[in-house]
Write a protein that holds these residues in place. Structure first.
Motif, PDB file in Angstrom:
ATOM      1  N   PHE A  42       0.806  -1.224   0.000  1.00  0.00           N
ATOM      2  CA  PHE A  42       0.000   0.000   0.000  1.00  0.00           C
ATOM      3  C   PHE A  42       0.839   1.275   0.000  1.00  0.00           C
ATOM      4  N   ASP A  43       2.134   1.151  -0.273  1.00  0.00           N
ATOM      5  CA  ASP A  43       2.971   2.353  -0.326  1.00  0.00           C
ATOM      6  C   ASP A  43       2.435   3.345  -1.357  1.00  0.00           C
ATOM      7  N   PHE A  44       1.899   2.826  -2.454  1.00  0.00           N
ATOM      8  CA  PHE A  44       1.411   3.699  -3.534  1.00  0.00           C
ATOM      9  C   PHE A  44       0.281   4.613  -3.085  1.00  0.00           C
ATOM     10  N   LEU A  45      -0.430   4.233  -2.012  1.00  0.00           N
ATOM     11  CA  LEU A  45      -1.640   4.955  -1.612  1.00  0.00           C
ATOM     12  C   LEU A  45      -1.349   6.077  -0.615  1.00  0.00           C
ATOM     13  N   GLY A  46      -0.100   6.234  -0.233  1.00  0.00           N
ATOM     14  CA  GLY A  46       0.226   7.294   0.715  1.00  0.00           C
ATOM     15  C   GLY A  46      -0.053   8.679   0.150  1.00  0.00           C
ATOM     16  N   GLY A  47      -0.436   9.620   1.036  1.00  0.00           N
ATOM     17  CA  GLY A  47      -0.678  10.994   0.608  1.00  0.00           C
ATOM     18  C   GLY A  47      -2.143  11.318   0.457  1.00  0.00           C
ATOM     19  N   ALA A  48      -2.461  12.113  -0.565  1.00  0.00           N
ATOM     20  CA  ALA A  48      -3.821  12.635  -0.748  1.00  0.00           C
ATOM     21  C   ALA A  48      -4.374  12.248  -2.114  1.00  0.00           C
ATOM     22  N   TRP A  49      -5.698  12.030  -2.136  1.00  0.00           N
ATOM     23  CA  TRP A  49      -6.369  11.637  -3.375  1.00  0.00           C
ATOM     24  C   TRP A  49      -7.753  12.286  -3.447  1.00  0.00           C
ATOM     25  N   THR A  50      -8.114  12.732  -4.643  1.00  0.00           N
ATOM     26  CA  THR A  50      -9.519  13.036  -4.911  1.00  0.00           C
ATOM     27  C   THR A  50     -10.126  11.775  -5.515  1.00  0.00           C
ATOM     28  N   THR A  51     -11.393  11.533  -5.233  1.00  0.00           N
ATOM     29  CA  THR A  51     -12.006  10.300  -5.699  1.00  0.00           C
ATOM     30  C   THR A  51     -13.413  10.547  -6.221  1.00  0.00           C
ATOM     31  N   VAL A  52     -13.801   9.690  -7.139  1.00  0.00           N
ATOM     32  CA  VAL A  52     -15.195   9.611  -7.588  1.00  0.00           C
ATOM     33  C   VAL A  52     -15.734   8.281  -7.084  1.00  0.00           C
ATOM     34  N   GLN A  53     -16.699   8.351  -6.185  1.00  0.00           N
ATOM     35  CA  GLN A  53     -17.296   7.164  -5.578  1.00  0.00           C
ATOM     36  C   GLN A  53     -18.616   6.843  -6.269  1.00  0.00           C
ATOM     37  N   ARG A  54     -18.844   5.548  -6.522  1.00  0.00           N
ATOM     38  CA  ARG A  54     -20.121   5.100  -7.072  1.00  0.00           C
ATOM     39  C   ARG A  54     -20.627   3.963  -6.196  1.00  0.00           C
ATOM     40  N   ARG A  55     -21.854   4.102  -5.712  1.00  0.00           N
ATOM     41  CA  ARG A  55     -22.422   3.122  -4.789  1.00  0.00           C
ATOM     42  C   ARG A  55     -23.780   2.661  -5.297  1.00  0.00           C
ATOM     43  N   LEU A  56     -23.990   1.342  -5.285  1.00  0.00           N
ATOM     44  CA  LEU A  56     -25.274   0.776  -5.706  1.00  0.00           C
ATOM     45  C   LEU A  56     -26.345   1.165  -4.689  1.00  0.00           C
ATOM     46  N   LYS A  57     -27.456   1.705  -5.172  1.00  0.00           N
ATOM     47  CA  LYS A  57     -28.486   2.201  -4.256  1.00  0.00           C
ATOM     48  C   LYS A  57     -29.190   1.078  -3.500  1.00  0.00           C
ATOM     49  N   ALA A  58     -29.373  -0.073  -4.149  1.00  0.00           N
ATOM     50  CA  ALA A  58     -30.048  -1.203  -3.501  1.00  0.00           C
ATOM     51  C   ALA A  58     -29.264  -2.466  -3.808  1.00  0.00           C
ATOM     52  N   ARG A  59     -28.760  -3.136  -2.767  1.00  0.00           N
ATOM     53  CA  ARG A  59     -27.967  -4.341  -2.953  1.00  0.00           C
ATOM     54  C   ARG A  59     -28.854  -5.587  -2.968  1.00  0.00           C
ATOM     55  N   ASN A  60     -28.372  -6.591  -3.691  1.00  0.00           N
ATOM     56  CA  ASN A  60     -29.009  -7.910  -3.721  1.00  0.00           C
ATOM     57  C   ASN A  60     -30.452  -7.854  -4.230  1.00  0.00           C
ATOM     58  N   THR A  61     -30.719  -6.944  -5.141  1.00  0.00           N
ATOM     59  CA  THR A  61     -32.055  -6.847  -5.735  1.00  0.00           C
ATOM     60  C   THR A  61     -32.008  -6.898  -7.260  1.00  0.00           C
TER      61      THR A  61
END
Length: 201
Positions: A42-61
């Motif tokens: 996880f060395d690559f993940l050190g520091g700061a990041w902006t992110t675009v998150q996508r989340r499924l509104k309803a799981r297992n449907t």
């Protein structure tokens, strides 16, 4: 030739043995708790990041309806890299999350724990695993509400400035449903982070 009595006894013994043999546990594709990695995964993940998150509104449907929102992640390493903590700030949701990762130097395996700001509870069972090349896979068990699920995290280090993460659940021990993804772009820690945490606006 064996008598019918002997044949019956042999058949009975065989059926008894089969009944006492535990069935192989059903597992979705790729699932393993034995995957290993390296303390520098996880060395690559050190520091700061902006992110675009996508989340499924309803799981297992069977839903294909996603919500998308921005987030900022700041990560700090500890103990010469065998532990790290990141905080994820989701401003449009008014939420934060904290990830703790620890590398077991004997098992050569990462354990990943999550704490969300609404509950403040540390998930007691981590996902575990490691990287091979630029791709990391991590597996574990949890509950989605009252349903037991198997969990998969996939991390990808795409290049120096881009990374990708995806979470999937298996409800049937046969298939995976991806329910959360994130695309990461490297940012300036001096602008976005304050002492290793996302700045509060």
């Amino acid at each position: 030739m064996p008598t019918s009595s002997t044949q019956n006894l042999a058949a009975f013994a065989m059926l008894t043995a089969l009944a006492c043999t535990p069935a192989a546990a059903a597992e979705p594709p790729g699932y393993t708790l034995a995957r290993q990695g390296d303390m520098h995964d996880f060395d690559f993940l050190g520091g700061a990041w902006t992110t675009v998150q996508r989340r499924l509104k309803a799981r297992n449907t069977g839903s294909r309806d996603w919500e998308e929102f921005p987030a900022i992640l700041c990560l700090t390493q500890y103990l010469d890299g065998i532990a790290n903590v990141d905080e994820l700030h989701m401003p449009t949701l008014g939420r934060r999350g904290l990830t703790l990762r620890a590398f077991d130097t004997q098992k050569r395996q990462w354990s990943i724990y999550w704490v969300s700001s609404p509950s403040g509870r540390l998930d007691p069972i981590p996902v575990v695993g490691g990287f091979q090349g630029g791709r990391g896979e991590f597996y574990g068990e949890d509950k989605d509400g009252d349903k037991p699920v198997k969990v998969r995290f996939i991390w990808e280090s795409l290049d120096r400035d881009h990374a990708r993460w995806a979470q999937a659940f298996s409800y049937d021990d046969k298939t995976w449903e991806t329910n959360w993804t994130a695309e990461f772009t490297r940012a300036d820690p001096a602008r976005l982070c304050d002492q290793g945490r996302p700045r509060r606006s």
